[in-house]
Design a protein around this motif. Structure first.
Motif, PDB file in Angstrom:
ATOM      1  N   ARG A   5       1.036   2.886  -4.959  1.00  0.00           N
ATOM      2  CA  ARG A   5       0.204   2.293  -3.921  1.00  0.00           C
ATOM      3  C   ARG A   5       1.075   1.409  -3.032  1.00  0.00           C
ATOM      4  NH1 ARG A   5      -5.145  -1.277  -5.157  1.00  0.00           N
ATOM      5  NH2 ARG A   5      -5.546  -1.872  -3.016  1.00  0.00           N
ATOM      6  N   VAL A   6       1.118   1.726  -1.765  1.00  0.00           N
ATOM      7  CA  VAL A   6       1.939   0.983  -0.813  1.00  0.00           C
ATOM      8  C   VAL A   6       1.017   0.122   0.051  1.00  0.00           C
ATOM      9  CG1 VAL A   6       3.561   1.162   1.102  1.00  0.00           C
ATOM     10  CG2 VAL A   6       3.652   2.824  -0.763  1.00  0.00           C
ATOM     11  N   THR A   7       1.343  -1.157   0.105  1.00  0.00           N
ATOM     12  CA  THR A   7       0.564  -2.071   0.931  1.00  0.00           C
ATOM     13  C   THR A   7       1.364  -2.387   2.181  1.00  0.00           C
ATOM     14  OG1 THR A   7      -0.389  -3.050  -1.059  1.00  0.00           O
ATOM     15  CG2 THR A   7      -0.620  -4.293   0.966  1.00  0.00           C
ATOM     16  N   HIS A   8       0.730  -2.286   3.318  1.00  0.00           N
ATOM     17  CA  HIS A   8       1.381  -2.599   4.585  1.00  0.00           C
ATOM     18  C   HIS A   8       0.886  -3.957   5.061  1.00  0.00           C
ATOM     19  CE1 HIS A   8       3.162   1.366   4.952  1.00  0.00           C
ATOM     20  NE2 HIS A   8       2.004   1.862   4.533  1.00  0.00           N
ATOM     21  N   TYR A   9       1.817  -4.795   5.438  1.00  0.00           N
ATOM     22  CA  TYR A   9       1.480  -6.136   5.909  1.00  0.00           C
ATOM     23  C   TYR A   9       1.744  -6.239   7.402  1.00  0.00           C
ATOM     24  CZ  TYR A   9       1.320  -7.253   0.971  1.00  0.00           C
ATOM     25  OH  TYR A   9       1.004  -7.272  -0.363  1.00  0.00           O
ATOM     26  N   GLU A  14       3.383 -12.627   5.722  1.00  0.00           N
ATOM     27  CA  GLU A  14       2.300 -12.141   4.872  1.00  0.00           C
ATOM     28  C   GLU A  14       2.874 -11.397   3.662  1.00  0.00           C
ATOM     29  OE1 GLU A  14      -1.792  -9.486   5.255  1.00  0.00           O
ATOM     30  OE2 GLU A  14      -0.508  -9.734   7.016  1.00  0.00           O
ATOM     31  N   LEU A  15       3.923 -10.627   3.878  1.00  0.00           N
ATOM     32  CA  LEU A  15       4.602  -9.940   2.788  1.00  0.00           C
ATOM     33  C   LEU A  15       5.141 -10.952   1.782  1.00  0.00           C
ATOM     34  CD1 LEU A  15       6.067  -7.437   1.453  1.00  0.00           C
ATOM     35  CD2 LEU A  15       7.985  -8.027   2.939  1.00  0.00           C
ATOM     36  N   ASN A  18       2.324 -12.693  -0.221  1.00  0.00           N
ATOM     37  CA  ASN A  18       1.584 -11.857  -1.157  1.00  0.00           C
ATOM     38  C   ASN A  18       2.438 -11.164  -2.215  1.00  0.00           C
ATOM     39  OD1 ASN A  18      -1.260 -12.006  -0.194  1.00  0.00           O
ATOM     40  ND2 ASN A  18      -0.287 -11.325   1.699  1.00  0.00           N
ATOM     41  N   GLU A  19       3.691 -10.937  -1.929  1.00  0.00           N
ATOM     42  CA  GLU A  19       4.547 -10.219  -2.874  1.00  0.00           C
ATOM     43  C   GLU A  19       5.586 -11.127  -3.541  1.00  0.00           C
ATOM     44  OE1 GLU A  19       4.099  -7.049  -3.785  1.00  0.00           O
ATOM     45  OE2 GLU A  19       2.458  -6.771  -2.364  1.00  0.00           O
TER      46      GLU A  19
END
Length: 92
Positions: A5-9, A14-15, A18-19
């Protein structure tokens, strides 16, 4: 096979929020320190944290082994005395 699952910020901040920050915070880096450190230093701190966890696990493993040996000895003495009564030769 499982899917990644790839999340785009929207932004790099924001990256990081959250990461990177949750992981940094888990090893004791505060919000203020997080923004003043560079990624290389954070990676070095994380590596040190992993080494600390590895050492703690080794200590726990040794303690579990000792506890197992202690329990095995006690059970063997109890079984010897239960089966052989006064003829039992084992001592605790």
């Amino acid at each position: 096979m499982g899917r990644v699952r790839v999340t785009h910020y929207k932004t790099q901040r924001e990256l990081f929020e959250n990461e990177w920050f949750p992981k940094a915070n888990a090893i004791g880096i505060s919000w203020q320190d997080f923004w003043s450190l560079n990624p290389h230093i954070i990676k070095c701190l994380y590596k040190g944290y992993q080494e600390k966890l590895k050492e703690q696990l080794m200590i726990q493993d040794r303690m579990a082994h000792a506890a197992g040996q202690y329990t095995l000895s006690a059970v063997m003495v109890a079984i010897d005395h239960a089966m052989n009564g006064k003829k039992a030769k084992s001592k605790y």
